[in-house]
Design a protein around this motif. Structure first.
Motif, PDB file in Angstrom:
ATOM      1  N   ARG A  70       0.838  -1.205   0.000  1.00 18.16           N
ATOM      2  CA  ARG A  70       0.000   0.000   0.000  1.00 18.16           C
ATOM      3  C   ARG A  70       0.874   1.256   0.000  1.00 18.16           C
ATOM      4  N   ARG A  71       1.935   1.238   0.776  1.00 17.81           N
ATOM      5  CA  ARG A  71       2.844   2.386   0.828  1.00 17.81           C
ATOM      6  C   ARG A  71       3.547   2.583  -0.516  1.00 17.81           C
ATOM      7  N   ALA A  72       3.965   1.472  -1.128  1.00 17.70           N
ATOM      8  CA  ALA A  72       4.647   1.563  -2.418  1.00 17.70           C
ATOM      9  C   ALA A  72       3.709   2.107  -3.489  1.00 17.70           C
ATOM     10  N   ALA A  73       2.454   1.669  -3.460  1.00 16.64           N
ATOM     11  CA  ALA A  73       1.475   2.163  -4.431  1.00 16.64           C
ATOM     12  C   ALA A  73       1.232   3.650  -4.225  1.00 16.64           C
ATOM     13  N   ALA A  74       1.074   4.070  -2.975  1.00 14.85           N
ATOM     14  CA  ALA A  74       0.821   5.485  -2.677  1.00 14.85           C
ATOM     15  C   ALA A  74       1.985   6.363  -3.130  1.00 14.85           C
ATOM     16  N   ALA A  75       3.199   5.852  -2.999  1.00 17.86           N
ATOM     17  CA  ALA A  75       4.377   6.613  -3.418  1.00 17.86           C
ATOM     18  C   ALA A  75       4.386   6.854  -4.918  1.00 17.86           C
ATOM     19  N   ASN A  76       3.639   6.031  -5.649  1.00 18.25           N
ATOM     20  CA  ASN A  76       3.543   6.174  -7.098  1.00 18.25           C
ATOM     21  C   ASN A  76       2.200   6.742  -7.543  1.00 18.25           C
ATOM     22  N   LEU A 132      -6.644   2.807  -7.683  1.00 18.61           N
ATOM     23  CA  LEU A 132      -7.068   3.979  -8.439  1.00 18.61           C
ATOM     24  C   LEU A 132      -5.901   4.926  -8.701  1.00 18.61           C
ATOM     25  N   GLU A 133      -5.810   5.404  -9.927  1.00 20.31           N
ATOM     26  CA  GLU A 133      -4.959   6.546 -10.224  1.00 20.31           C
ATOM     27  C   GLU A 133      -5.911   7.684 -10.572  1.00 20.31           C
ATOM     28  N   ARG A 143       0.696  -2.822 -15.917  1.00 21.02           N
ATOM     29  CA  ARG A 143       1.282  -4.081 -15.484  1.00 21.02           C
ATOM     30  C   ARG A 143       2.777  -3.928 -15.230  1.00 21.02           C
ATOM     31  N   GLY A 144       3.271  -4.786 -14.371  1.00 22.99           N
ATOM     32  CA  GLY A 144       4.678  -4.722 -14.008  1.00 22.99           C
ATOM     33  C   GLY A 144       4.962  -3.803 -12.843  1.00 22.99           C
ATOM     34  N   ARG A 145       3.911  -3.202 -12.255  1.00 24.09           N
ATOM     35  CA  ARG A 145       4.104  -2.283 -11.130  1.00 24.09           C
ATOM     36  C   ARG A 145       3.690  -2.904  -9.788  1.00 24.09           C
ATOM     37  N   GLY A 146       3.300  -4.166  -9.807  1.00 20.96           N
ATOM     38  CA  GLY A 146       2.915  -4.834  -8.566  1.00 20.96           C
ATOM     39  C   GLY A 146       1.534  -4.489  -8.068  1.00 20.96           C
ATOM     40  N   LEU A 147       0.673  -3.922  -8.918  1.00 18.32           N
ATOM     41  CA  LEU A 147      -0.645  -3.482  -8.458  1.00 18.32           C
ATOM     42  C   LEU A 147      -1.623  -4.628  -8.277  1.00 18.32           C
ATOM     43  N   ALA A 148      -1.563  -5.637  -9.151  1.00 17.14           N
ATOM     44  CA  ALA A 148      -2.429  -6.802  -8.972  1.00 17.14           C
ATOM     45  C   ALA A 148      -2.094  -7.497  -7.653  1.00 17.14           C
ATOM     46  N   ARG A 149      -0.821  -7.614  -7.365  1.00 17.13           N
ATOM     47  CA  ARG A 149      -0.401  -8.204  -6.089  1.00 17.13           C
ATOM     48  C   ARG A 149      -0.860  -7.340  -4.924  1.00 17.13           C
ATOM     49  N   ALA A 150      -0.775  -6.022  -5.070  1.00 17.20           N
ATOM     50  CA  ALA A 150      -1.142  -5.121  -3.976  1.00 17.20           C
ATOM     51  C   ALA A 150      -2.620  -5.240  -3.619  1.00 17.20           C
TER      52      ALA A 150
END
Length: 321
Positions: A161-167, A229-230, A261-268
């Motif tokens: 979640r933190r990694a996604a928020a940073a992006n 969400l972006e 894809r490739g950003r780890g979002l499905a895993r997140a």
């Protein structure tokens, strides 16, 4: 031996059918509320036939067939199913039931019969082979013990979640996303990504109205449907199916927009569903993926899922009699 008779199943038979299906393959328990909801909300343009098999006044099996709109299914494939109570299991009876339900599907216009069974159902595997069905694909099935892996998964969810928020990506649930076009946007993402699923047969596009009905199913509460969400654009989704009466909790669907894809979002987002399931006290979660879906298989392995017997998709080409 008393002859077997067949009668059409009505909506009121959904509870009975779910019990017969569970008795036929106890490793996959079926929920009566969910089955009734599915029967009461058919997909537009699809045709269904459902039957209860009885012997000496006792219900011993549930049978059925279903196919999509013929103008959208060029190969005219039709799925047939037979759920014979294990207490009544007999190869000759099982073969006769598959032939009986297939005859109905052929009369309805199918040119390709499709049937599924689990890898640990030797009798059904043998019967289908003897009737001329051949193996087309395998669906891998996995179990995840949340009691064993729960703490680690919750920790991984926080990090993801933190990694996604940073992006610039927000992880939230459908009930908290206030966009008036939320369902239409999710439908577009769902439809686009399902075309990437490895398959032998074409995937029929789901109309928006059918998608909305599916989203209202009792096994997918909106506070447990996770979205990445972006801004106001959904770019990944994952949710678990929670049976309201009985059965195992399953992953419903996990996907990521091809551009993300490739950003780890499905895993997140999948980690969010699992961490939430741990909070809810769910002991284990099950998921399935096509044998050729390498990205999801890799995610499952890294999250600690353990493989169990999967499902074999069988095909049989036929000509109308």
């Amino acid at each position: 031996m008393q002859a077997i008779t067949y009668r059409e199943a009505t909506l009121d038979d959904a509870d009975l059918a779910s019990t017969l299906m569970s008795a036929a393959y106890p490793a996959m328990v079926h929920d009566p509320v969910i089955l009734r909801y599915r029967w009461s909300t058919p997909r537009r343009g699809f045709e269904y036939a459902r039957f209860i098999a009885e012997r000496d006044g006792r219900a011993i099996a549930y049978l059925g067939w279903v196919h999509g709109p013929w103008d959208e299914v060029p190969d005219r494939h039709c799925e047939v199913e037979v759920w014979l109570d294990l207490a009544e299991l007999d190869r000759r009876v099982l073969a006769a039931m598959y032939e009986w339900v297939a005859d109905g599907a052929i009369r309805a216009g199918t040119r390709l019969l499709m049937a599924y069974c689990a890898e640990d159902e030797p009798e059904t595997l043998g019967v289908l082979a003897s009737l001329g069905y051949y193996r087309a694909r395998t669906e891998r099935v996995w179990d995840l013990d949340l009691r064993q892996h729960g703490t680690g998964l919750q920790r991984e969810a926080v990090e993801a979640r933190r990694a996604a928020a940073a992006n610039g990506i927000t992880l939230t649930t459908l009930d908290r996303w206030r966009d008036p076009d939320a369902l239409r946007k999710l439908h577009q993402l769902d439809a686009r990504t399902r075309q990437d699923i490895p398959t032998t047969l074409p995937i029929t596009r789901e109309p928006y109205e059918d998608f909305v009905r599916r989203m209202q199913s009792p096994d997918r509460p909106h506070d447990r449907y996770w979205i990445a969400l972006e801004g106001d654009r959904p770019v990944a989704i994952s949710y678990l199916r929670y049976p309201p009466v009985r059965g195992t909790v399953w992953t419903g669907y996990t996907c990521s927009d091809p551009e993300y894809r490739g950003r780890g979002l499905a895993r997140a987002v999948k980690l969010e569903t699992l961490a939430q399931a741990v909070d809810l006290g769910v002991p284990s979660v099950r998921t399935d993926n096509d044998d050729e879906n390498a990205p999801m298989l890799h995610i499952n392995e890294r999250l600690g899922y353990v493989p169990r017997p999967g499902f074999v998709e069988h095909h049989k080409r036929v000509s109308k009699r």
